[in-house]
Scaffold this motif. Structure first.
Motif, short mmCIF file in Angstrom:
data_model
loop_
_atom_site.label_atom_id
_atom_site.label_comp_id
_atom_site.label_asym_id
_atom_site.label_seq_id
_atom_site.Cartn_x
_atom_site.Cartn_y
_atom_site.Cartn_z
N SER A 86 -41.91 -19.64 -16.15
CA SER A 86 -40.95 -18.68 -15.63
C SER A 86 -41.39 -18.09 -14.31
O SER A 86 -40.84 -17.10 -13.86
CB SER A 86 -40.72 -17.57 -16.65
N THR A 88 -44.02 -16.42 -13.48
CA THR A 88 -44.62 -15.09 -13.51
C THR A 88 -46.11 -15.14 -13.73
O THR A 88 -46.72 -14.20 -14.23
CB THR A 88 -44.02 -14.25 -14.66
N ILE C 131 -38.01 -15.64 -20.18
CA ILE C 131 -37.33 -15.75 -18.90
C ILE C 131 -36.27 -14.67 -18.78
O ILE C 131 -36.12 -14.01 -17.75
CB ILE C 131 -36.68 -17.15 -18.74
N LEU C 132 -35.54 -14.45 -19.87
CA LEU C 132 -34.49 -13.43 -19.88
C LEU C 132 -35.07 -12.04 -19.66
O LEU C 132 -34.63 -11.29 -18.79
CB LEU C 132 -33.77 -13.48 -21.23
N ASN C 134 -37.83 -11.26 -18.46
CA ASN C 134 -38.44 -11.17 -17.14
C ASN C 134 -37.38 -10.82 -16.09
O ASN C 134 -37.63 -10.02 -15.19
CB ASN C 134 -39.15 -12.48 -16.81
N LYS C 135 -36.21 -11.43 -16.24
CA LYS C 135 -35.12 -11.14 -15.31
C LYS C 135 -34.77 -9.66 -15.35
O LYS C 135 -34.39 -9.06 -14.35
CB LYS C 135 -33.86 -11.94 -15.68
N PHE C 136 -34.86 -9.07 -16.54
CA PHE C 136 -34.55 -7.65 -16.67
C PHE C 136 -35.70 -6.77 -16.20
O PHE C 136 -35.59 -5.56 -16.19
CB PHE C 136 -34.25 -7.30 -18.14
#
Lengths: 434, 300, 281
Positions: A86, A88, C131-132, C134-136
């Motif tokens: 992802s 990160t 991933i979700l 992280n987007k937030f």
């Protein structure tokens, strides 16, 4: 207020420039504060040493703070893959060399440190040009954190008592069968060679097959299987003989101590094994587990009439800079400090096995943090180094490793003959290579 | 706007309002991962690349070329068949037994629940290994009783029962639920039965047991779902071995995904598990009308 | 009302309790004593009792490299677990009530969907989830735990409470409605009190699971200063270092203590005889 801030920056800059040429801070430049994330796994000793280096680095580069993200090896791989997937991942990461081939399969995750102009002058060029040490196709995706040597760790007292000399006399794998037979016949509780499936796969098979054939199993250069089913059969027959003659403890006994768990084996703790073969990074752990045993370093076994030596120095971990980082410059500064700064070398001690550069090794020997036997292990291994490259990242990728490991287990449990195991491995490796 | 009010006036439709948190949660936080994993199962996603569509290839490979899959499926099913009923019976038996007024009952209940408190603790896993080692305490006891010793960890026939044992040992959670359910059975029912001359055992089978069938049913479903997915105990105690005799599906898919980085393939495996669980659950739900007694008379 | 128990029956009763208990607890007792032993002792001898009783493992285990101690970790754990538990119980109760006591059109399919979300193994949804979140911007916070709890993302608890609820007579709801109670008042004044044992079960379980959860905190929490106890416990398990098993046992014990105490004291909420008073004839 503004005046004070400026003068604060100036004095910091002046102080910094007094402390070393490595600091590229000109008196007029003020740096925006940067936070680097650095992840590694290890035990308490390593954490403390690493944190000390971080502190020293932060002192040298005051505008950079390093946020440490550390823990044990448990779950590290899962976490790293999730982070990489992802985008990160931290700015500097410690990686298991066994994982690297799978991670760089598409080449995009890490910076090529050579291309970025990293100062590699302290490193031994031969050492870092191998795929295990981070060099893939000329691109340096990672640098070794330390050096590990393949080592035969010997229970001195027991070896002497049983009249086995593998510390001064060179010996072959085949010699071990007779030796082992004699050991176990003399005393049922003792075994010559205390190894589990993991090490039978990584070191025994990993060395014997190349010694037999003169080439890596799946050389990185060609990507094709260079060993035949017969070759595997030959080596597996040897391993079968190890079991049949009680040279090694029974597979179903060792099932309780798979992986890197020899130190928990009561047989090991009680000194019932004459020797084991392992990596120098495990030496201190193994020796600490059996405090009543006196240890020594043995010679390294070769294959009778086989190719000239096939040992190489490896590394326990790699350090890389993921391309997802937003602070490439600072990350490079950190790694540079890590590897090339003398204070850093001193503070690291040998918490990641033998240091990867000659200079660091010298410093460790001087400051006394280098264990005598570990140093001896490196010396012995250096006497057995190959000139040719036996780079093989496919066979010993996680999946490849498992294939061979399963075959050896099959033999140990009697569900496969050596020939069947060889076929199993060939089939598995062929699918892998596709 | 008016019609909205009218809609929610009808009491039954107010149900939508109550389940709203879940609906939002599902749409926002669960739908995307759920659908993503389905999508990945049709790709060759290896974490290190961008997923590219390969259709049913993963599934075909799983069913035809992967020998490990069938073995893992077998291991998982056997594991489930052992652990679910045994855990249920233990939990029920002990809960009923502890559902009484004895001195120190609070402490006793706490102690019985203690094993479950450790969860998938690595300390417990090590403990099991130590206890069942060749020179461990269990074998020592067997030897003391002149019984043959068993190589629990190294023997492919005993490794799976070993993993099951740690699961069954942690029956505490089910026990707690049964205790709560037992407390919900109205005393008046027991009183009435006693007046009618029913003995303790009759009471148990005619009143207690039927009353807690909803919770028993719940336990069976949840334990089955969890058993079919489980991998922590296998992973930590035996690593799936020896010779893959404890390589449950959950562990296989975890390894495929995080060790070999074959996320697309692992996703396919997980959807196969999903379908299996769904079928089993549906069958269990179907059967439930036969033996589960609800206060709302099955009017769900 | 009760037949007087004979002395023999009582003794027999305690005997059974003791035997079952001993078998169940032997591993834990062993673990307790192991926290006083050295590695050698642990792996080599079968004896239960240690040769010496040093508290070293406890003392040394309490702090880890980098200056953090279990005090920090316990605080983190409570910060993580308590809100998550409370949110879960509250939202699950609401949603369970909705499913169990109302008959609306899409109920059956939605409930089926709820159960379906339980069936997909966690290891496979973790990467999209990460991933979700992280987007937030929720990574390295406790939000990945709080928000799903608020939004009743615990199908286990919803399902469990639904089952409990289905054991509570509908007549109670109906008589409340006749008395003019709206659905919410019925919930708060009549249903919830009756569900206390179930609610406490749910709370206890969520507390326990979040407390022991290793994988999710591992993935979502990066800074050591935010580590909960479950992550800290595994810090001593490095494969490349000398693992002092006594330390791990000691800290595992210390870690389990709060939950043990929680259960011990919360028990009475199960025991409080919920003799459904509303049910008259």
């Amino acid at each position: 207020m503004k005046k004070r801030v400026i003068s604060a920056f100036l004095s910091m800059a002046m102080v910094a420039s007094v402390f070393g040429a490595a600091v590229n801070v000109s008196a007029e430049e003020a740096h925006d504060p940067v936070e680097l994330r650095f992840s590694w796994w290890g035990g308490d000793e390593r954490h403390e040493a690493t944190l000390a280096v971080i502190e020293a680095f932060e002192a040298e580069y005051p505008w950079i703070t390093v946020e440490p993200e550390y823990g044990s090896s448990e779950g590290y791989r899962e976490k790293l893959s999730t982070q990489l997937a992802s985008g990160t991942a931290p700015d500097v990461v410690q990686i298991d060399p066994g994982q690297m081939p799978e991670l760089i399969a598409n080449g995009d995750y890490f910076f090529d440190l050579r291309a970025e102009g990293f100062d590699l002058s302290n490193f031994d060029e031969v050492f870092i040009s191998k795929s295990h040490e981070g060099n893939f196709d000329g691109k340096q995706y990672g640098l070794p954190s330390g050096t590990t040597a393949t080592t035969v760790l010997v229970n001195k007292g027991l070896a002497e008592k049983l009249g086995i000399n593998i510390t001064d006399e060179p010996f072959t794998w085949q010699d071990m069968i007779e030796m082992g037979k004699a050991v176990h016949e003399a005393d049922e509780t003792k075994y010559l060679f205390g190894v589990n499936t993991h090490y039978l796969t990584s070191i025994v098979t990993g060395t014997a097959v190349p010694q037999l054939t003169g080439s890596a199993i799946i050389p990185d250069a060609t990507g094709e299987i260079a060993a035949s089913t017969e070759d595997f059969t030959t080596v597996f027959e040897f391993i079968q003989a190890l079991y049949d003659n009680n040279v090694v403890p029974p597979a179903n006994y060792m099932a309780a101590f798979t992986g890197d768990n020899l130190q928990n084996d009561p047989n090991w703790i009680n000194g019932n094994y004459v020797c084991t073969i392992t990596y120098s990074s495990m030496l201190e752990v193994l020796m600490a587990a059996a405090p009543d045993v006196e240890f020594d370093i043995g010679q390294l076994p070769t294959w009778e009439d086989g190719a000239d030596v096939v040992y190489s120095m490896g590394c326990p971990q790699l350090f890389s800079i993921p391309t997802s980082t937003e602070h490439k410059e600072e990350a490079m500064l950190f790694l540079d400090f890590w590897y090339n700064n003398e204070t850093s070398m001193e503070l690291q001690k040998c918490t990641r096995s033998l240091p990867p550069t000659a200079k660091a090794r010298e410093i460790c020997a001087q400051t006394g943090s280098l264990n005598e036997l570990v140093a001896k292990a490196a010396d012995v291994c250096e006497g057995y180094l190959s000139e040719n490259s036996f780079d093989d990242s496919t066979t010993f990728s996680t999946e490849g490793f498992q294939i061979i490991s399963d075959a050896i287990d099959g033999m140990g449990y009697g569900t496969m003959t050596a020939a069947e195991a060889a076929e199993y491995v060939m089939e598995g490796l062929s699918t892998l290579v596709e | 706007m008016r019609s909205v009010f009218k809609f929610f006036r009808k009491r039954d439709n107010q149900g939508y309002l109550y389940i709203l948190p879940w609906i939002i949660g599902f749409l926002l936080l669960q739908l995307y991962p759920f659908v993503s994993s389905l999508y990945y199962s049709f790709t060759d996603y290896t974490i290190t690349n961008s997923p590219s569509f390969i259709g049913l290839e993963n599934y075909i490979k799983l069913f035809t070329k992967d020998r490990e899959f069938w073995n893992s499926l077998k291991v998982t099913v056997i594991y489930t068949i052992y652990t679910v009923p045994l855990k249920l019976v233990m939990a029920l038996f002990v809960a009923v037994f502890l559902n009484r007024d004895i001195k120190g009952i609070n402490l006793i209940r706490t102690l019985y629940y203690l094993p479950s408190l450790f969860g998938g603790s690595v300390a417990i896993a090590l403990l099991w290994r130590l206890m069942f080692m060749d020179q461990g305490i269990i074998n020592s006891m067997l030897a003391a009783l002149n019984l043959p010793t068993v190589q629990f960890l190294g023997n492919t026939k005993t490794s799976l029962p070993l993993i099951c044992s740690i699961e069954i040992w942690q029956f505490g959670s089910s026990m707690v639920m049964f205790l709560a359910a037992l407390k919900q059975v109205p005393m008046s029912l027991y009183e009435a039965a006693e007046i009618d001359g029913a003995g303790k055992i009759t009471s148990f089978f005619k009143i207690t047991l039927p009353s807690i069938t909803p919770i028993i049913f719940f336990t069976i479903i949840m334990q089955t779902i969890s058993a079919l997915q489980n991998f922590t105990s296998a992973s930590v105690i035996t690593g799936g071995g020896p010779l893959k005799s404890t390589y449950v599906l959950g562990l296989k898919l975890y390894t495929d995904g995080f060790s070999y980085f074959k996320m697309g393939y692992a996703s396919a495996t997980s959807w196969v598990i999903f379908v299996i669980i769904m079928i089993v659950t549906l069958l269990l739900f179907r059967s439930s009308s036969g033996w589960v007694y609800y206060e709302d008379e099955g009017q769900f | 009302m009760r037949r007087k128990k004979t002395k023999r029956a009582i003794i027999f009763q305690y005997l059974i309790i003791f035997i079952i208990g001993a078998v169940l607890l032997y591993p834990i007792i062993w673990m307790f004593f192991a926290s006083f032993k050295t590695n050698e002792e642990i792996f080599n001898s079968v004896k239960l009792l240690p040769s010496g009783f040093s508290w070293d493992n406890f003392k040394e285990g309490w702090s880890i490299a980098g200056g953090y101690t279990y005090t920090d970790f316990f605080i983190n754990t409570f910060l993580l677990v308590i809100p998550t538990t409370l949110f879960t119980v509250a939202s699950s109760a609401l949603v369970a009530y909705g499913f169990a006591r109302f008959r609306f059109k899409l109920k059956k399919p939605l409930f089926g969907l709820l159960i379906a979300t339980l069936m997909l193994p966690n290891s496979v949804i973790i990467i999209p989830r990460y991933i979700l979140f992280n987007k937030f911007g929720w990574v390295n916070t406790y939000l990945p735990f709080y928000v799903p709890a608020i939004l009743a993302c615990g199908p286990f608890f919803i399902f469990m409470l639904v089952q409990f609820l289905r054991g509570v007579p509908k007549e109670l709801d109906e008589s409340a409605a006749i008395d003019g109670c709206g659905s919410f008042r019925t919930l708060v004044q009549i249903i919830l009190p009756l569900m206390k044992p179930a609610l406490f079960s749910a709370g206890l379980f969520q507390f326990l699971w979040t407390y022991n959860d290793y994988f999710n905190p591992l993935i979502f929490i990066n800074s050591v200063k935010k580590y909960p106890v479950s992550l800290a416990l595994r810090m001593s398990l490095d494969s490349e270092s000398v693992v002092v098993w006594g330390k791990i046992m000691a800290m595992a014990f210390v870690a389990v203590l709060p939950v043990m105490l929680l259960f011990f004291f919360a028990q009475k909420y199960f025991v409080e005889g919920i003799a459904t008073t509303g049910l008259k004839g």
